[in-house]
Design a protein around this motif. Structure first.
Motif, PDB file in Angstrom:
ATOM      1  N   VAL A 175       0.847  -1.193   0.000  1.00  0.00           N
ATOM      2  CA  VAL A 175       0.000   0.000   0.000  1.00  0.00           C
ATOM      3  C   VAL A 175       0.879   1.238   0.000  1.00  0.00           C
ATOM      4  CG1 VAL A 175      -1.817   1.253   1.217  1.00  0.00           C
ATOM      5  CG2 VAL A 175      -1.760  -1.258   1.306  1.00  0.00           C
ATOM      6  N   ASN A 176       0.682   2.135  -0.972  1.00  0.00           N
ATOM      7  CA  ASN A 176       1.448   3.372  -1.026  1.00  0.00           C
ATOM      8  C   ASN A 176       0.838   4.372  -0.047  1.00  0.00           C
ATOM      9  OD1 ASN A 176       2.281   6.149  -2.004  1.00  0.00           O
ATOM     10  ND2 ASN A 176       3.452   4.874  -3.410  1.00  0.00           N
ATOM     11  N   VAL A 177       1.573   4.703   1.003  1.00  0.00           N
ATOM     12  CA  VAL A 177       1.026   5.480   2.113  1.00  0.00           C
ATOM     13  C   VAL A 177       0.709   6.916   1.703  1.00  0.00           C
ATOM     14  CG1 VAL A 177       1.417   6.269   4.472  1.00  0.00           C
ATOM     15  CG2 VAL A 177       2.279   4.047   3.754  1.00  0.00           C
ATOM     16  N   LEU A 178       1.604   7.570   0.971  1.00  0.00           N
ATOM     17  CA  LEU A 178       1.368   8.958   0.582  1.00  0.00           C
ATOM     18  C   LEU A 178       0.142   9.070  -0.314  1.00  0.00           C
ATOM     19  CD1 LEU A 178       2.067  11.935   0.421  1.00  0.00           C
ATOM     20  CD2 LEU A 178       3.736  11.403  -1.370  1.00  0.00           C
ATOM     21  N   GLU A 179       0.052   8.208  -1.310  1.00  0.00           N
ATOM     22  CA  GLU A 179      -1.098   8.261  -2.210  1.00  0.00           C
ATOM     23  C   GLU A 179      -2.396   8.001  -1.453  1.00  0.00           C
ATOM     24  OE1 GLU A 179      -0.280   5.492  -5.299  1.00  0.00           O
ATOM     25  OE2 GLU A 179       1.162   6.793  -6.330  1.00  0.00           O
ATOM     26  N   LEU A 180      -2.356   7.071  -0.513  1.00  0.00           N
ATOM     27  CA  LEU A 180      -3.558   6.770   0.272  1.00  0.00           C
ATOM     28  C   LEU A 180      -3.947   7.952   1.152  1.00  0.00           C
ATOM     29  CD1 LEU A 180      -5.724   4.858   1.335  1.00  0.00           C
ATOM     30  CD2 LEU A 180      -4.010   3.853   2.848  1.00  0.00           C
ATOM     31  N   ASN A 181      -2.980   8.595   1.794  1.00  0.00           N
ATOM     32  CA  ASN A 181      -3.315   9.742   2.642  1.00  0.00           C
ATOM     33  C   ASN A 181      -3.823  10.929   1.840  1.00  0.00           C
ATOM     34  OD1 ASN A 181      -2.741   8.580   5.146  1.00  0.00           O
ATOM     35  ND2 ASN A 181      -0.585   9.122   5.065  1.00  0.00           N
ATOM     36  N   LEU A 182      -3.290  11.121   0.644  1.00  0.00           N
ATOM     37  CA  LEU A 182      -3.799  12.195  -0.206  1.00  0.00           C
ATOM     38  C   LEU A 182      -5.236  11.902  -0.614  1.00  0.00           C
ATOM     39  CD1 LEU A 182      -0.739  12.972  -2.530  1.00  0.00           C
ATOM     40  CD2 LEU A 182      -1.601  14.318  -0.602  1.00  0.00           C
ATOM     41  N   ALA A 183      -5.527  10.647  -0.908  1.00  0.00           N
ATOM     42  CA  ALA A 183      -6.898  10.268  -1.262  1.00  0.00           C
ATOM     43  C   ALA A 183      -7.845  10.511  -0.091  1.00  0.00           C
ATOM     44  CB  ALA A 183      -6.930   8.804  -1.686  1.00  0.00           C
TER      45      ALA A 183
END
Length: 287
Positions: A274-282
């Protein structure tokens, strides 16, 4: 008129230098730049940077911390795995800790700058911290309840054999995590003592915990210290907290996690991540 052999050799070397300079110093770099401008590759060649409102917030290839103003984990965001690169996720100091599985004895000192926790104690402390943040039991094998490596130095009468004559909890200067070991009272450690050099057998104690609910990637750093991914298991552990802090249902958060989970390369290499930065931006964008 025939040129002297030495001059002919120098002219041939000069021609080769000029040709190779044009090929490898000019044409080849321009070819790579042009390839990097192709659709689908341009973002990657620029560092896979991610922007919000015209402001660059990071790269999908490099991990980062998600902390509040006091440096504590921000409960509104998924947390990345630990990093040993500089002060954390520093691309100019990418590295691992170089500590291995035999790193179980802490270097104790009254001066914090001279003290050095072993890899085991680092893992134990991180597990306790993750457990507190996520509201789960952070206990794990070979760890004390307060997040220190559960390790004893056991002294035998005949070196490695014979009756036990002395036992020291090498990572604790206060009350030991166990009172006795095979009938012998356990002593706290004394700063500056090398119990292994004194003849003690370093003995990690597994304890009653057989398996931790905190995944391994939550308590260990990657080799580069820049890994932007976490395991789906670590992401799922954080789902209840994220849902609570953001007023979302857990099912909605799990759906976001699935959307930002990368599968195995070529379908069979590696593990899902899981890509953490992309998930948090989402999460911030509500998608």
């Amino acid at each position: 008129m025939r040129l002297p052999s030495w001059l002919a050799q120098h002219l041939a070397a000069l021609r080769a230098l000029l040709v190779l300079t044009v090929l490898t110093g000019l044409l080849y770099p321009l070819l790579l730049v042009a390839a990097g401008r192709l659709p689908g590759l341009s973002d990657k060649s620029d560092g896979s940077l991610l922007s919000v409102g015209g402001r660059t917030v990071g790269s999908s290839l490099i991990g980062q911390s998600f902390a509040d103003a006091d440096g504590n984990a921000d409960p509104r965001y998924f947390q990345s795995r630990p990093s040993a690169a500089g002060d954390g996720y520093d691309p100019t100091a990418t590295s691992a800790s170089n500590l291995g599985p035999e790193s179980v004895v802490d270097t104790l000192s009254e001066d914090p700058d001279d003290a050095a926790p072993s890899l085991l104690t680092q893992v134990c402390a991180r597990s306790v911290a993750v457990g507190k943040l996520e509201g789960v039991d952070g206990s794990r094998p070979y760890c004390t309840t307060d997040g220190v490596g559960a390790v004893l130095a056991v002294f035998h009468r005949d070196g490695f054999t014979g009756p036990i004559t002395r036992v020291v909890s090498v990572n604790q200067t206060g009350t030991p995590f166990v009172a006795t070991y095979e009938g012998v009272t356990v002593e706290p450690a004394t700063i500056g003592e090398d119990y292994q050099a004194l003849g003690g057998v370093i003995t990690p104690i597994r304890g009653s915990v057989t398996r931790s609910v905190v995944p391994a990637d939550a308590v260990t750093a990657s080799a580069s210290g820049l890994d932007p991914h976490i395991s789906p298991a670590y992401a799922q552990l954080q789902v209840p907290r994220i849902a609570r802090e953001r007023g979302l249902t857990q099912d909605a958060v799990r759906t976001m996690v699935r959307k930002h989970t990368d599968g195995r390369a070529l379908g069979f290499l590696g593990e899902p991540a899981v890509n953490v930065l992309e998930l948090n931006l989402a999460l911030d964008e509500g998608r």
